[in-house]
Scaffold this motif. Sequence first.
Motif, PDB file in Angstrom:
ATOM      1  N   ARG A  87       0.857  -1.194   0.000  1.00  0.00           N
ATOM      2  CA  ARG A  87       0.000   0.000   0.000  1.00  0.00           C
ATOM      3  C   ARG A  87       0.888   1.236   0.000  1.00  0.00           C
ATOM      4  N   GLN A  89       0.424   4.295  -1.088  1.00  0.00           N
ATOM      5  CA  GLN A  89      -0.242   5.518  -0.626  1.00  0.00           C
ATOM      6  C   GLN A  89      -1.190   5.168   0.508  1.00  0.00           C
ATOM      7  N   LYS A  90      -0.967   5.765   1.685  1.00  0.00           N
ATOM      8  CA  LYS A  90      -1.789   5.418   2.859  1.00  0.00           C
ATOM      9  C   LYS A  90      -3.117   6.172   2.836  1.00  0.00           C
ATOM     10  N   TYR A  91      -4.048   5.718   3.658  1.00  0.00           N
ATOM     11  CA  TYR A  91      -5.311   6.428   3.828  1.00  0.00           C
ATOM     12  C   TYR A  91      -5.095   7.639   4.732  1.00  0.00           C
ATOM     13  N   VAL A  93      -7.747   8.762   6.479  1.00  0.00           N
ATOM     14  CA  VAL A  93      -8.557   8.329   7.620  1.00  0.00           C
ATOM     15  C   VAL A  93      -8.744   6.824   7.509  1.00  0.00           C
ATOM     16  N   ASN A  95     -10.151   3.489   9.892  1.00  0.00           N
ATOM     17  CA  ASN A  95     -10.766   3.069  11.138  1.00  0.00           C
ATOM     18  C   ASN A  95     -10.859   1.547  11.158  1.00  0.00           C
TER      19      ASN A  95
ATOM     20  N   ARG B  12     -15.228  15.781   2.297  1.00  0.00           N
ATOM     21  CA  ARG B  12     -13.792  15.882   2.055  1.00  0.00           C
ATOM     22  C   ARG B  12     -13.451  14.720   1.142  1.00  0.00           C
ATOM     23  N   TRP B  14     -11.185  12.837  -2.195  1.00  0.00           N
ATOM     24  CA  TRP B  14      -9.918  12.732  -2.918  1.00  0.00           C
ATOM     25  C   TRP B  14     -10.110  13.164  -4.367  1.00  0.00           C
ATOM     26  N   LEU B  25      -6.862  15.825  -1.007  1.00  0.00           N
ATOM     27  CA  LEU B  25      -8.216  15.888  -0.465  1.00  0.00           C
ATOM     28  C   LEU B  25      -8.740  17.316  -0.602  1.00  0.00           C
ATOM     29  N   PHE B  75     -13.929   4.438   0.226  1.00  0.00           N
ATOM     30  CA  PHE B  75     -13.492   4.290   1.609  1.00  0.00           C
ATOM     31  C   PHE B  75     -14.038   5.503   2.347  1.00  0.00           C
ATOM     32  N   ASN B  77     -15.041   7.611   5.684  1.00  0.00           N
ATOM     33  CA  ASN B  77     -14.686   7.790   7.094  1.00  0.00           C
ATOM     34  C   ASN B  77     -13.865   6.621   7.627  1.00  0.00           C
ATOM     35  N   THR B 104     -15.185  11.970   5.072  1.00  0.00           N
ATOM     36  CA  THR B 104     -13.987  11.825   4.245  1.00  0.00           C
ATOM     37  C   THR B 104     -14.158  10.650   3.297  1.00  0.00           C
ATOM     38  N   GLU B 106     -12.291   8.441   0.311  1.00  0.00           N
ATOM     39  CA  GLU B 106     -11.042   8.146  -0.387  1.00  0.00           C
ATOM     40  C   GLU B 106     -11.246   6.949  -1.308  1.00  0.00           C
ATOM     41  N   PRO B 107     -10.412   6.847  -2.322  1.00  0.00           N
ATOM     42  CA  PRO B 107     -10.498   5.651  -3.173  1.00  0.00           C
ATOM     43  C   PRO B 107      -9.913   4.443  -2.428  1.00  0.00           C
ATOM     44  N   TRP B 108     -10.177   3.222  -2.892  1.00  0.00           N
ATOM     45  CA  TRP B 108      -9.479   2.038  -2.380  1.00  0.00           C
ATOM     46  C   TRP B 108      -7.980   2.318  -2.506  1.00  0.00           C
ATOM     47  N   ARG B 109      -7.233   1.999  -1.489  1.00  0.00           N
ATOM     48  CA  ARG B 109      -5.786   2.214  -1.558  1.00  0.00           C
ATOM     49  C   ARG B 109      -5.072   0.873  -1.549  1.00  0.00           C
TER      50      ARG B 109
END
Lengths: 218, 253
Positions: A87, A89-91, A93, A95, B12, B14, B25, B75, B77, B104, B106-109
């Motif tokens: 991975r 590029q990290k997230y 956020v 949880n 927020r 990406w 972001l 993805f 929060n 927040t 984000e795309p799958w990372r």
Amino acid sequence: MSSFLSSSIGKKLIMSLSGLFLIVFVLVHLVLNSFLLFDSTGELFNAGAHFMSLPVIRFGLQPVLFGGFIIHIIYAITLTLQNMKARPQKYAVQNLGNSSTWSSRNMFVLGGLVLVFIAMHLMHFFVPIQIQGNVHDDAQLVKALFTDESMGLVYTGLYVLGGILLGLHLAHGFWSAFQSIGFSNKIWRKRLEKVSYFYAFFIAAGFVIIPLYLHFFA
Amino acid sequence: MADKILKELTIRVWRQKDAKSKGKLESYKINNISGGTSFLEMLDILNEELINKGTEPIAFDHDCREGICGMCSLFINGRAHGPDDDITTCQLHMRKFKEGETITIEPWRAGAFPVLKDLIVDRTAFEKVLQSGGYISVNTGGVPDGNAIPISYDDAEEAMDAAACIGCGACVATCKNSSAMLFVSAKVSHLAKLPQGRVEATRRAKNMVAKMDELGFGNCTNTGACEVECPKGISIANIARLNREFLSATIKE
Ligand code: HEM
Ligand code: SF4
Ligand code: FES
């Protein structure tokens, strides 16, 4: 075979077999240590320690044990490095708290801290007893460490911490090893997790109680 | 009962122009969203506003919008497919969010899932894993009579449970190691449990795992996060089965 060992599942198998081997070792180690609780003269413990210094054990089993550790650590590092690379590029956020346990996510850190503990522990006992060979009463050496006037409490604390770290590593490690081998399904999963927590708690409690007992009551 | 209205939310999200650009972001305000709005509809509404303002709309994947195709991702929060359990993002509704919340997205990372634009990632890696063995090589004929091939109830159930995988990639996205083991194990299991698929089971396990490793997915450490976030409730008992299949493939060699 070589493609097997370089595959992810093959590496995990080695990780789990070395882990299971260490699990057995840790149990034997705890049983021997518990002699300090059951015999205050230290004779029982010394007999156990003496047995462990017999040439068969020293030159037969000890290299196997060291090998087990080295393999476990090398594969831990290889797998963890690969996982970090997976991975790039990290997230921002993330949880994970409600989908996995803390110890399962921190196996490398926990194992690393256990390793630091083991290094210190070897300096305390293994080096004087087995390398320098100038100790006659092993039980006395152990008691002296934990009852030392200035540092006794510090060492007691460090050994208690070591026991807890190992317990956390094993709380996930025990059942994880069976899953890696393929010995699990929906029913066994629950059983293995229970045994895992029980074993981890038993080991941690054992290694925590002994230094506390020696410091405060011996 | 009238739906609750979320007066203001901060999204927020990406933003990334294309696969080569560096993304970041960015925050947008959105007002008066009813709780019955689906998450993707909320993004549609936001996109309409962005278009009206002359801003490039946010690109995201979706198709069926009823939880069966596996195209939607996101993805949200910190969790794959957002805060609800056992659903895809298209089945997520805004009632799960609070007034004034910052969401927040984000795309799958994962290295194996490169970002193409904004929230869209390239999941071709899953197709490649499937091409390496996720099929039966021979023609198994037409639809057989239900009782013509005896299959035990348990096997049929387990095969069907594993076959529920829609290939969304939430398991990879959630996993701290970006491991694809849940997906691969589901694909290996649903065929291995049936007589038609059993014949090639070990070869399939070997080839699919080799492909998975080659594509740069991480190594499983059995955290179990994947099965919790999987919208189809695929169990990691399938991973144990994949491990068995893979080990027996090696021993048989
Ligand atoms: C007495 C010491 C130790 C014992 C009994 C032990 C035991 C185990 C067991 C049983 C597993 C599970 C294997 C599997 O999941 O297949 C494991 C995993 C692991 N251990 Fe250890 N270990 C010890 C020390 C260490 C050390 C010193 C390190 C690292 C520097 C380490 C790092 C790891 C890592 C990274 C994993 C992988 C996590 C996973 O796959 O679940 N361990 N250990
Ligand atoms: S196993 Fe679950 S999370 Fe993974 S791709 Fe299949 S449906 Fe999605
Ligand atoms: S859009 Fe098809 S599953 Fe969500």
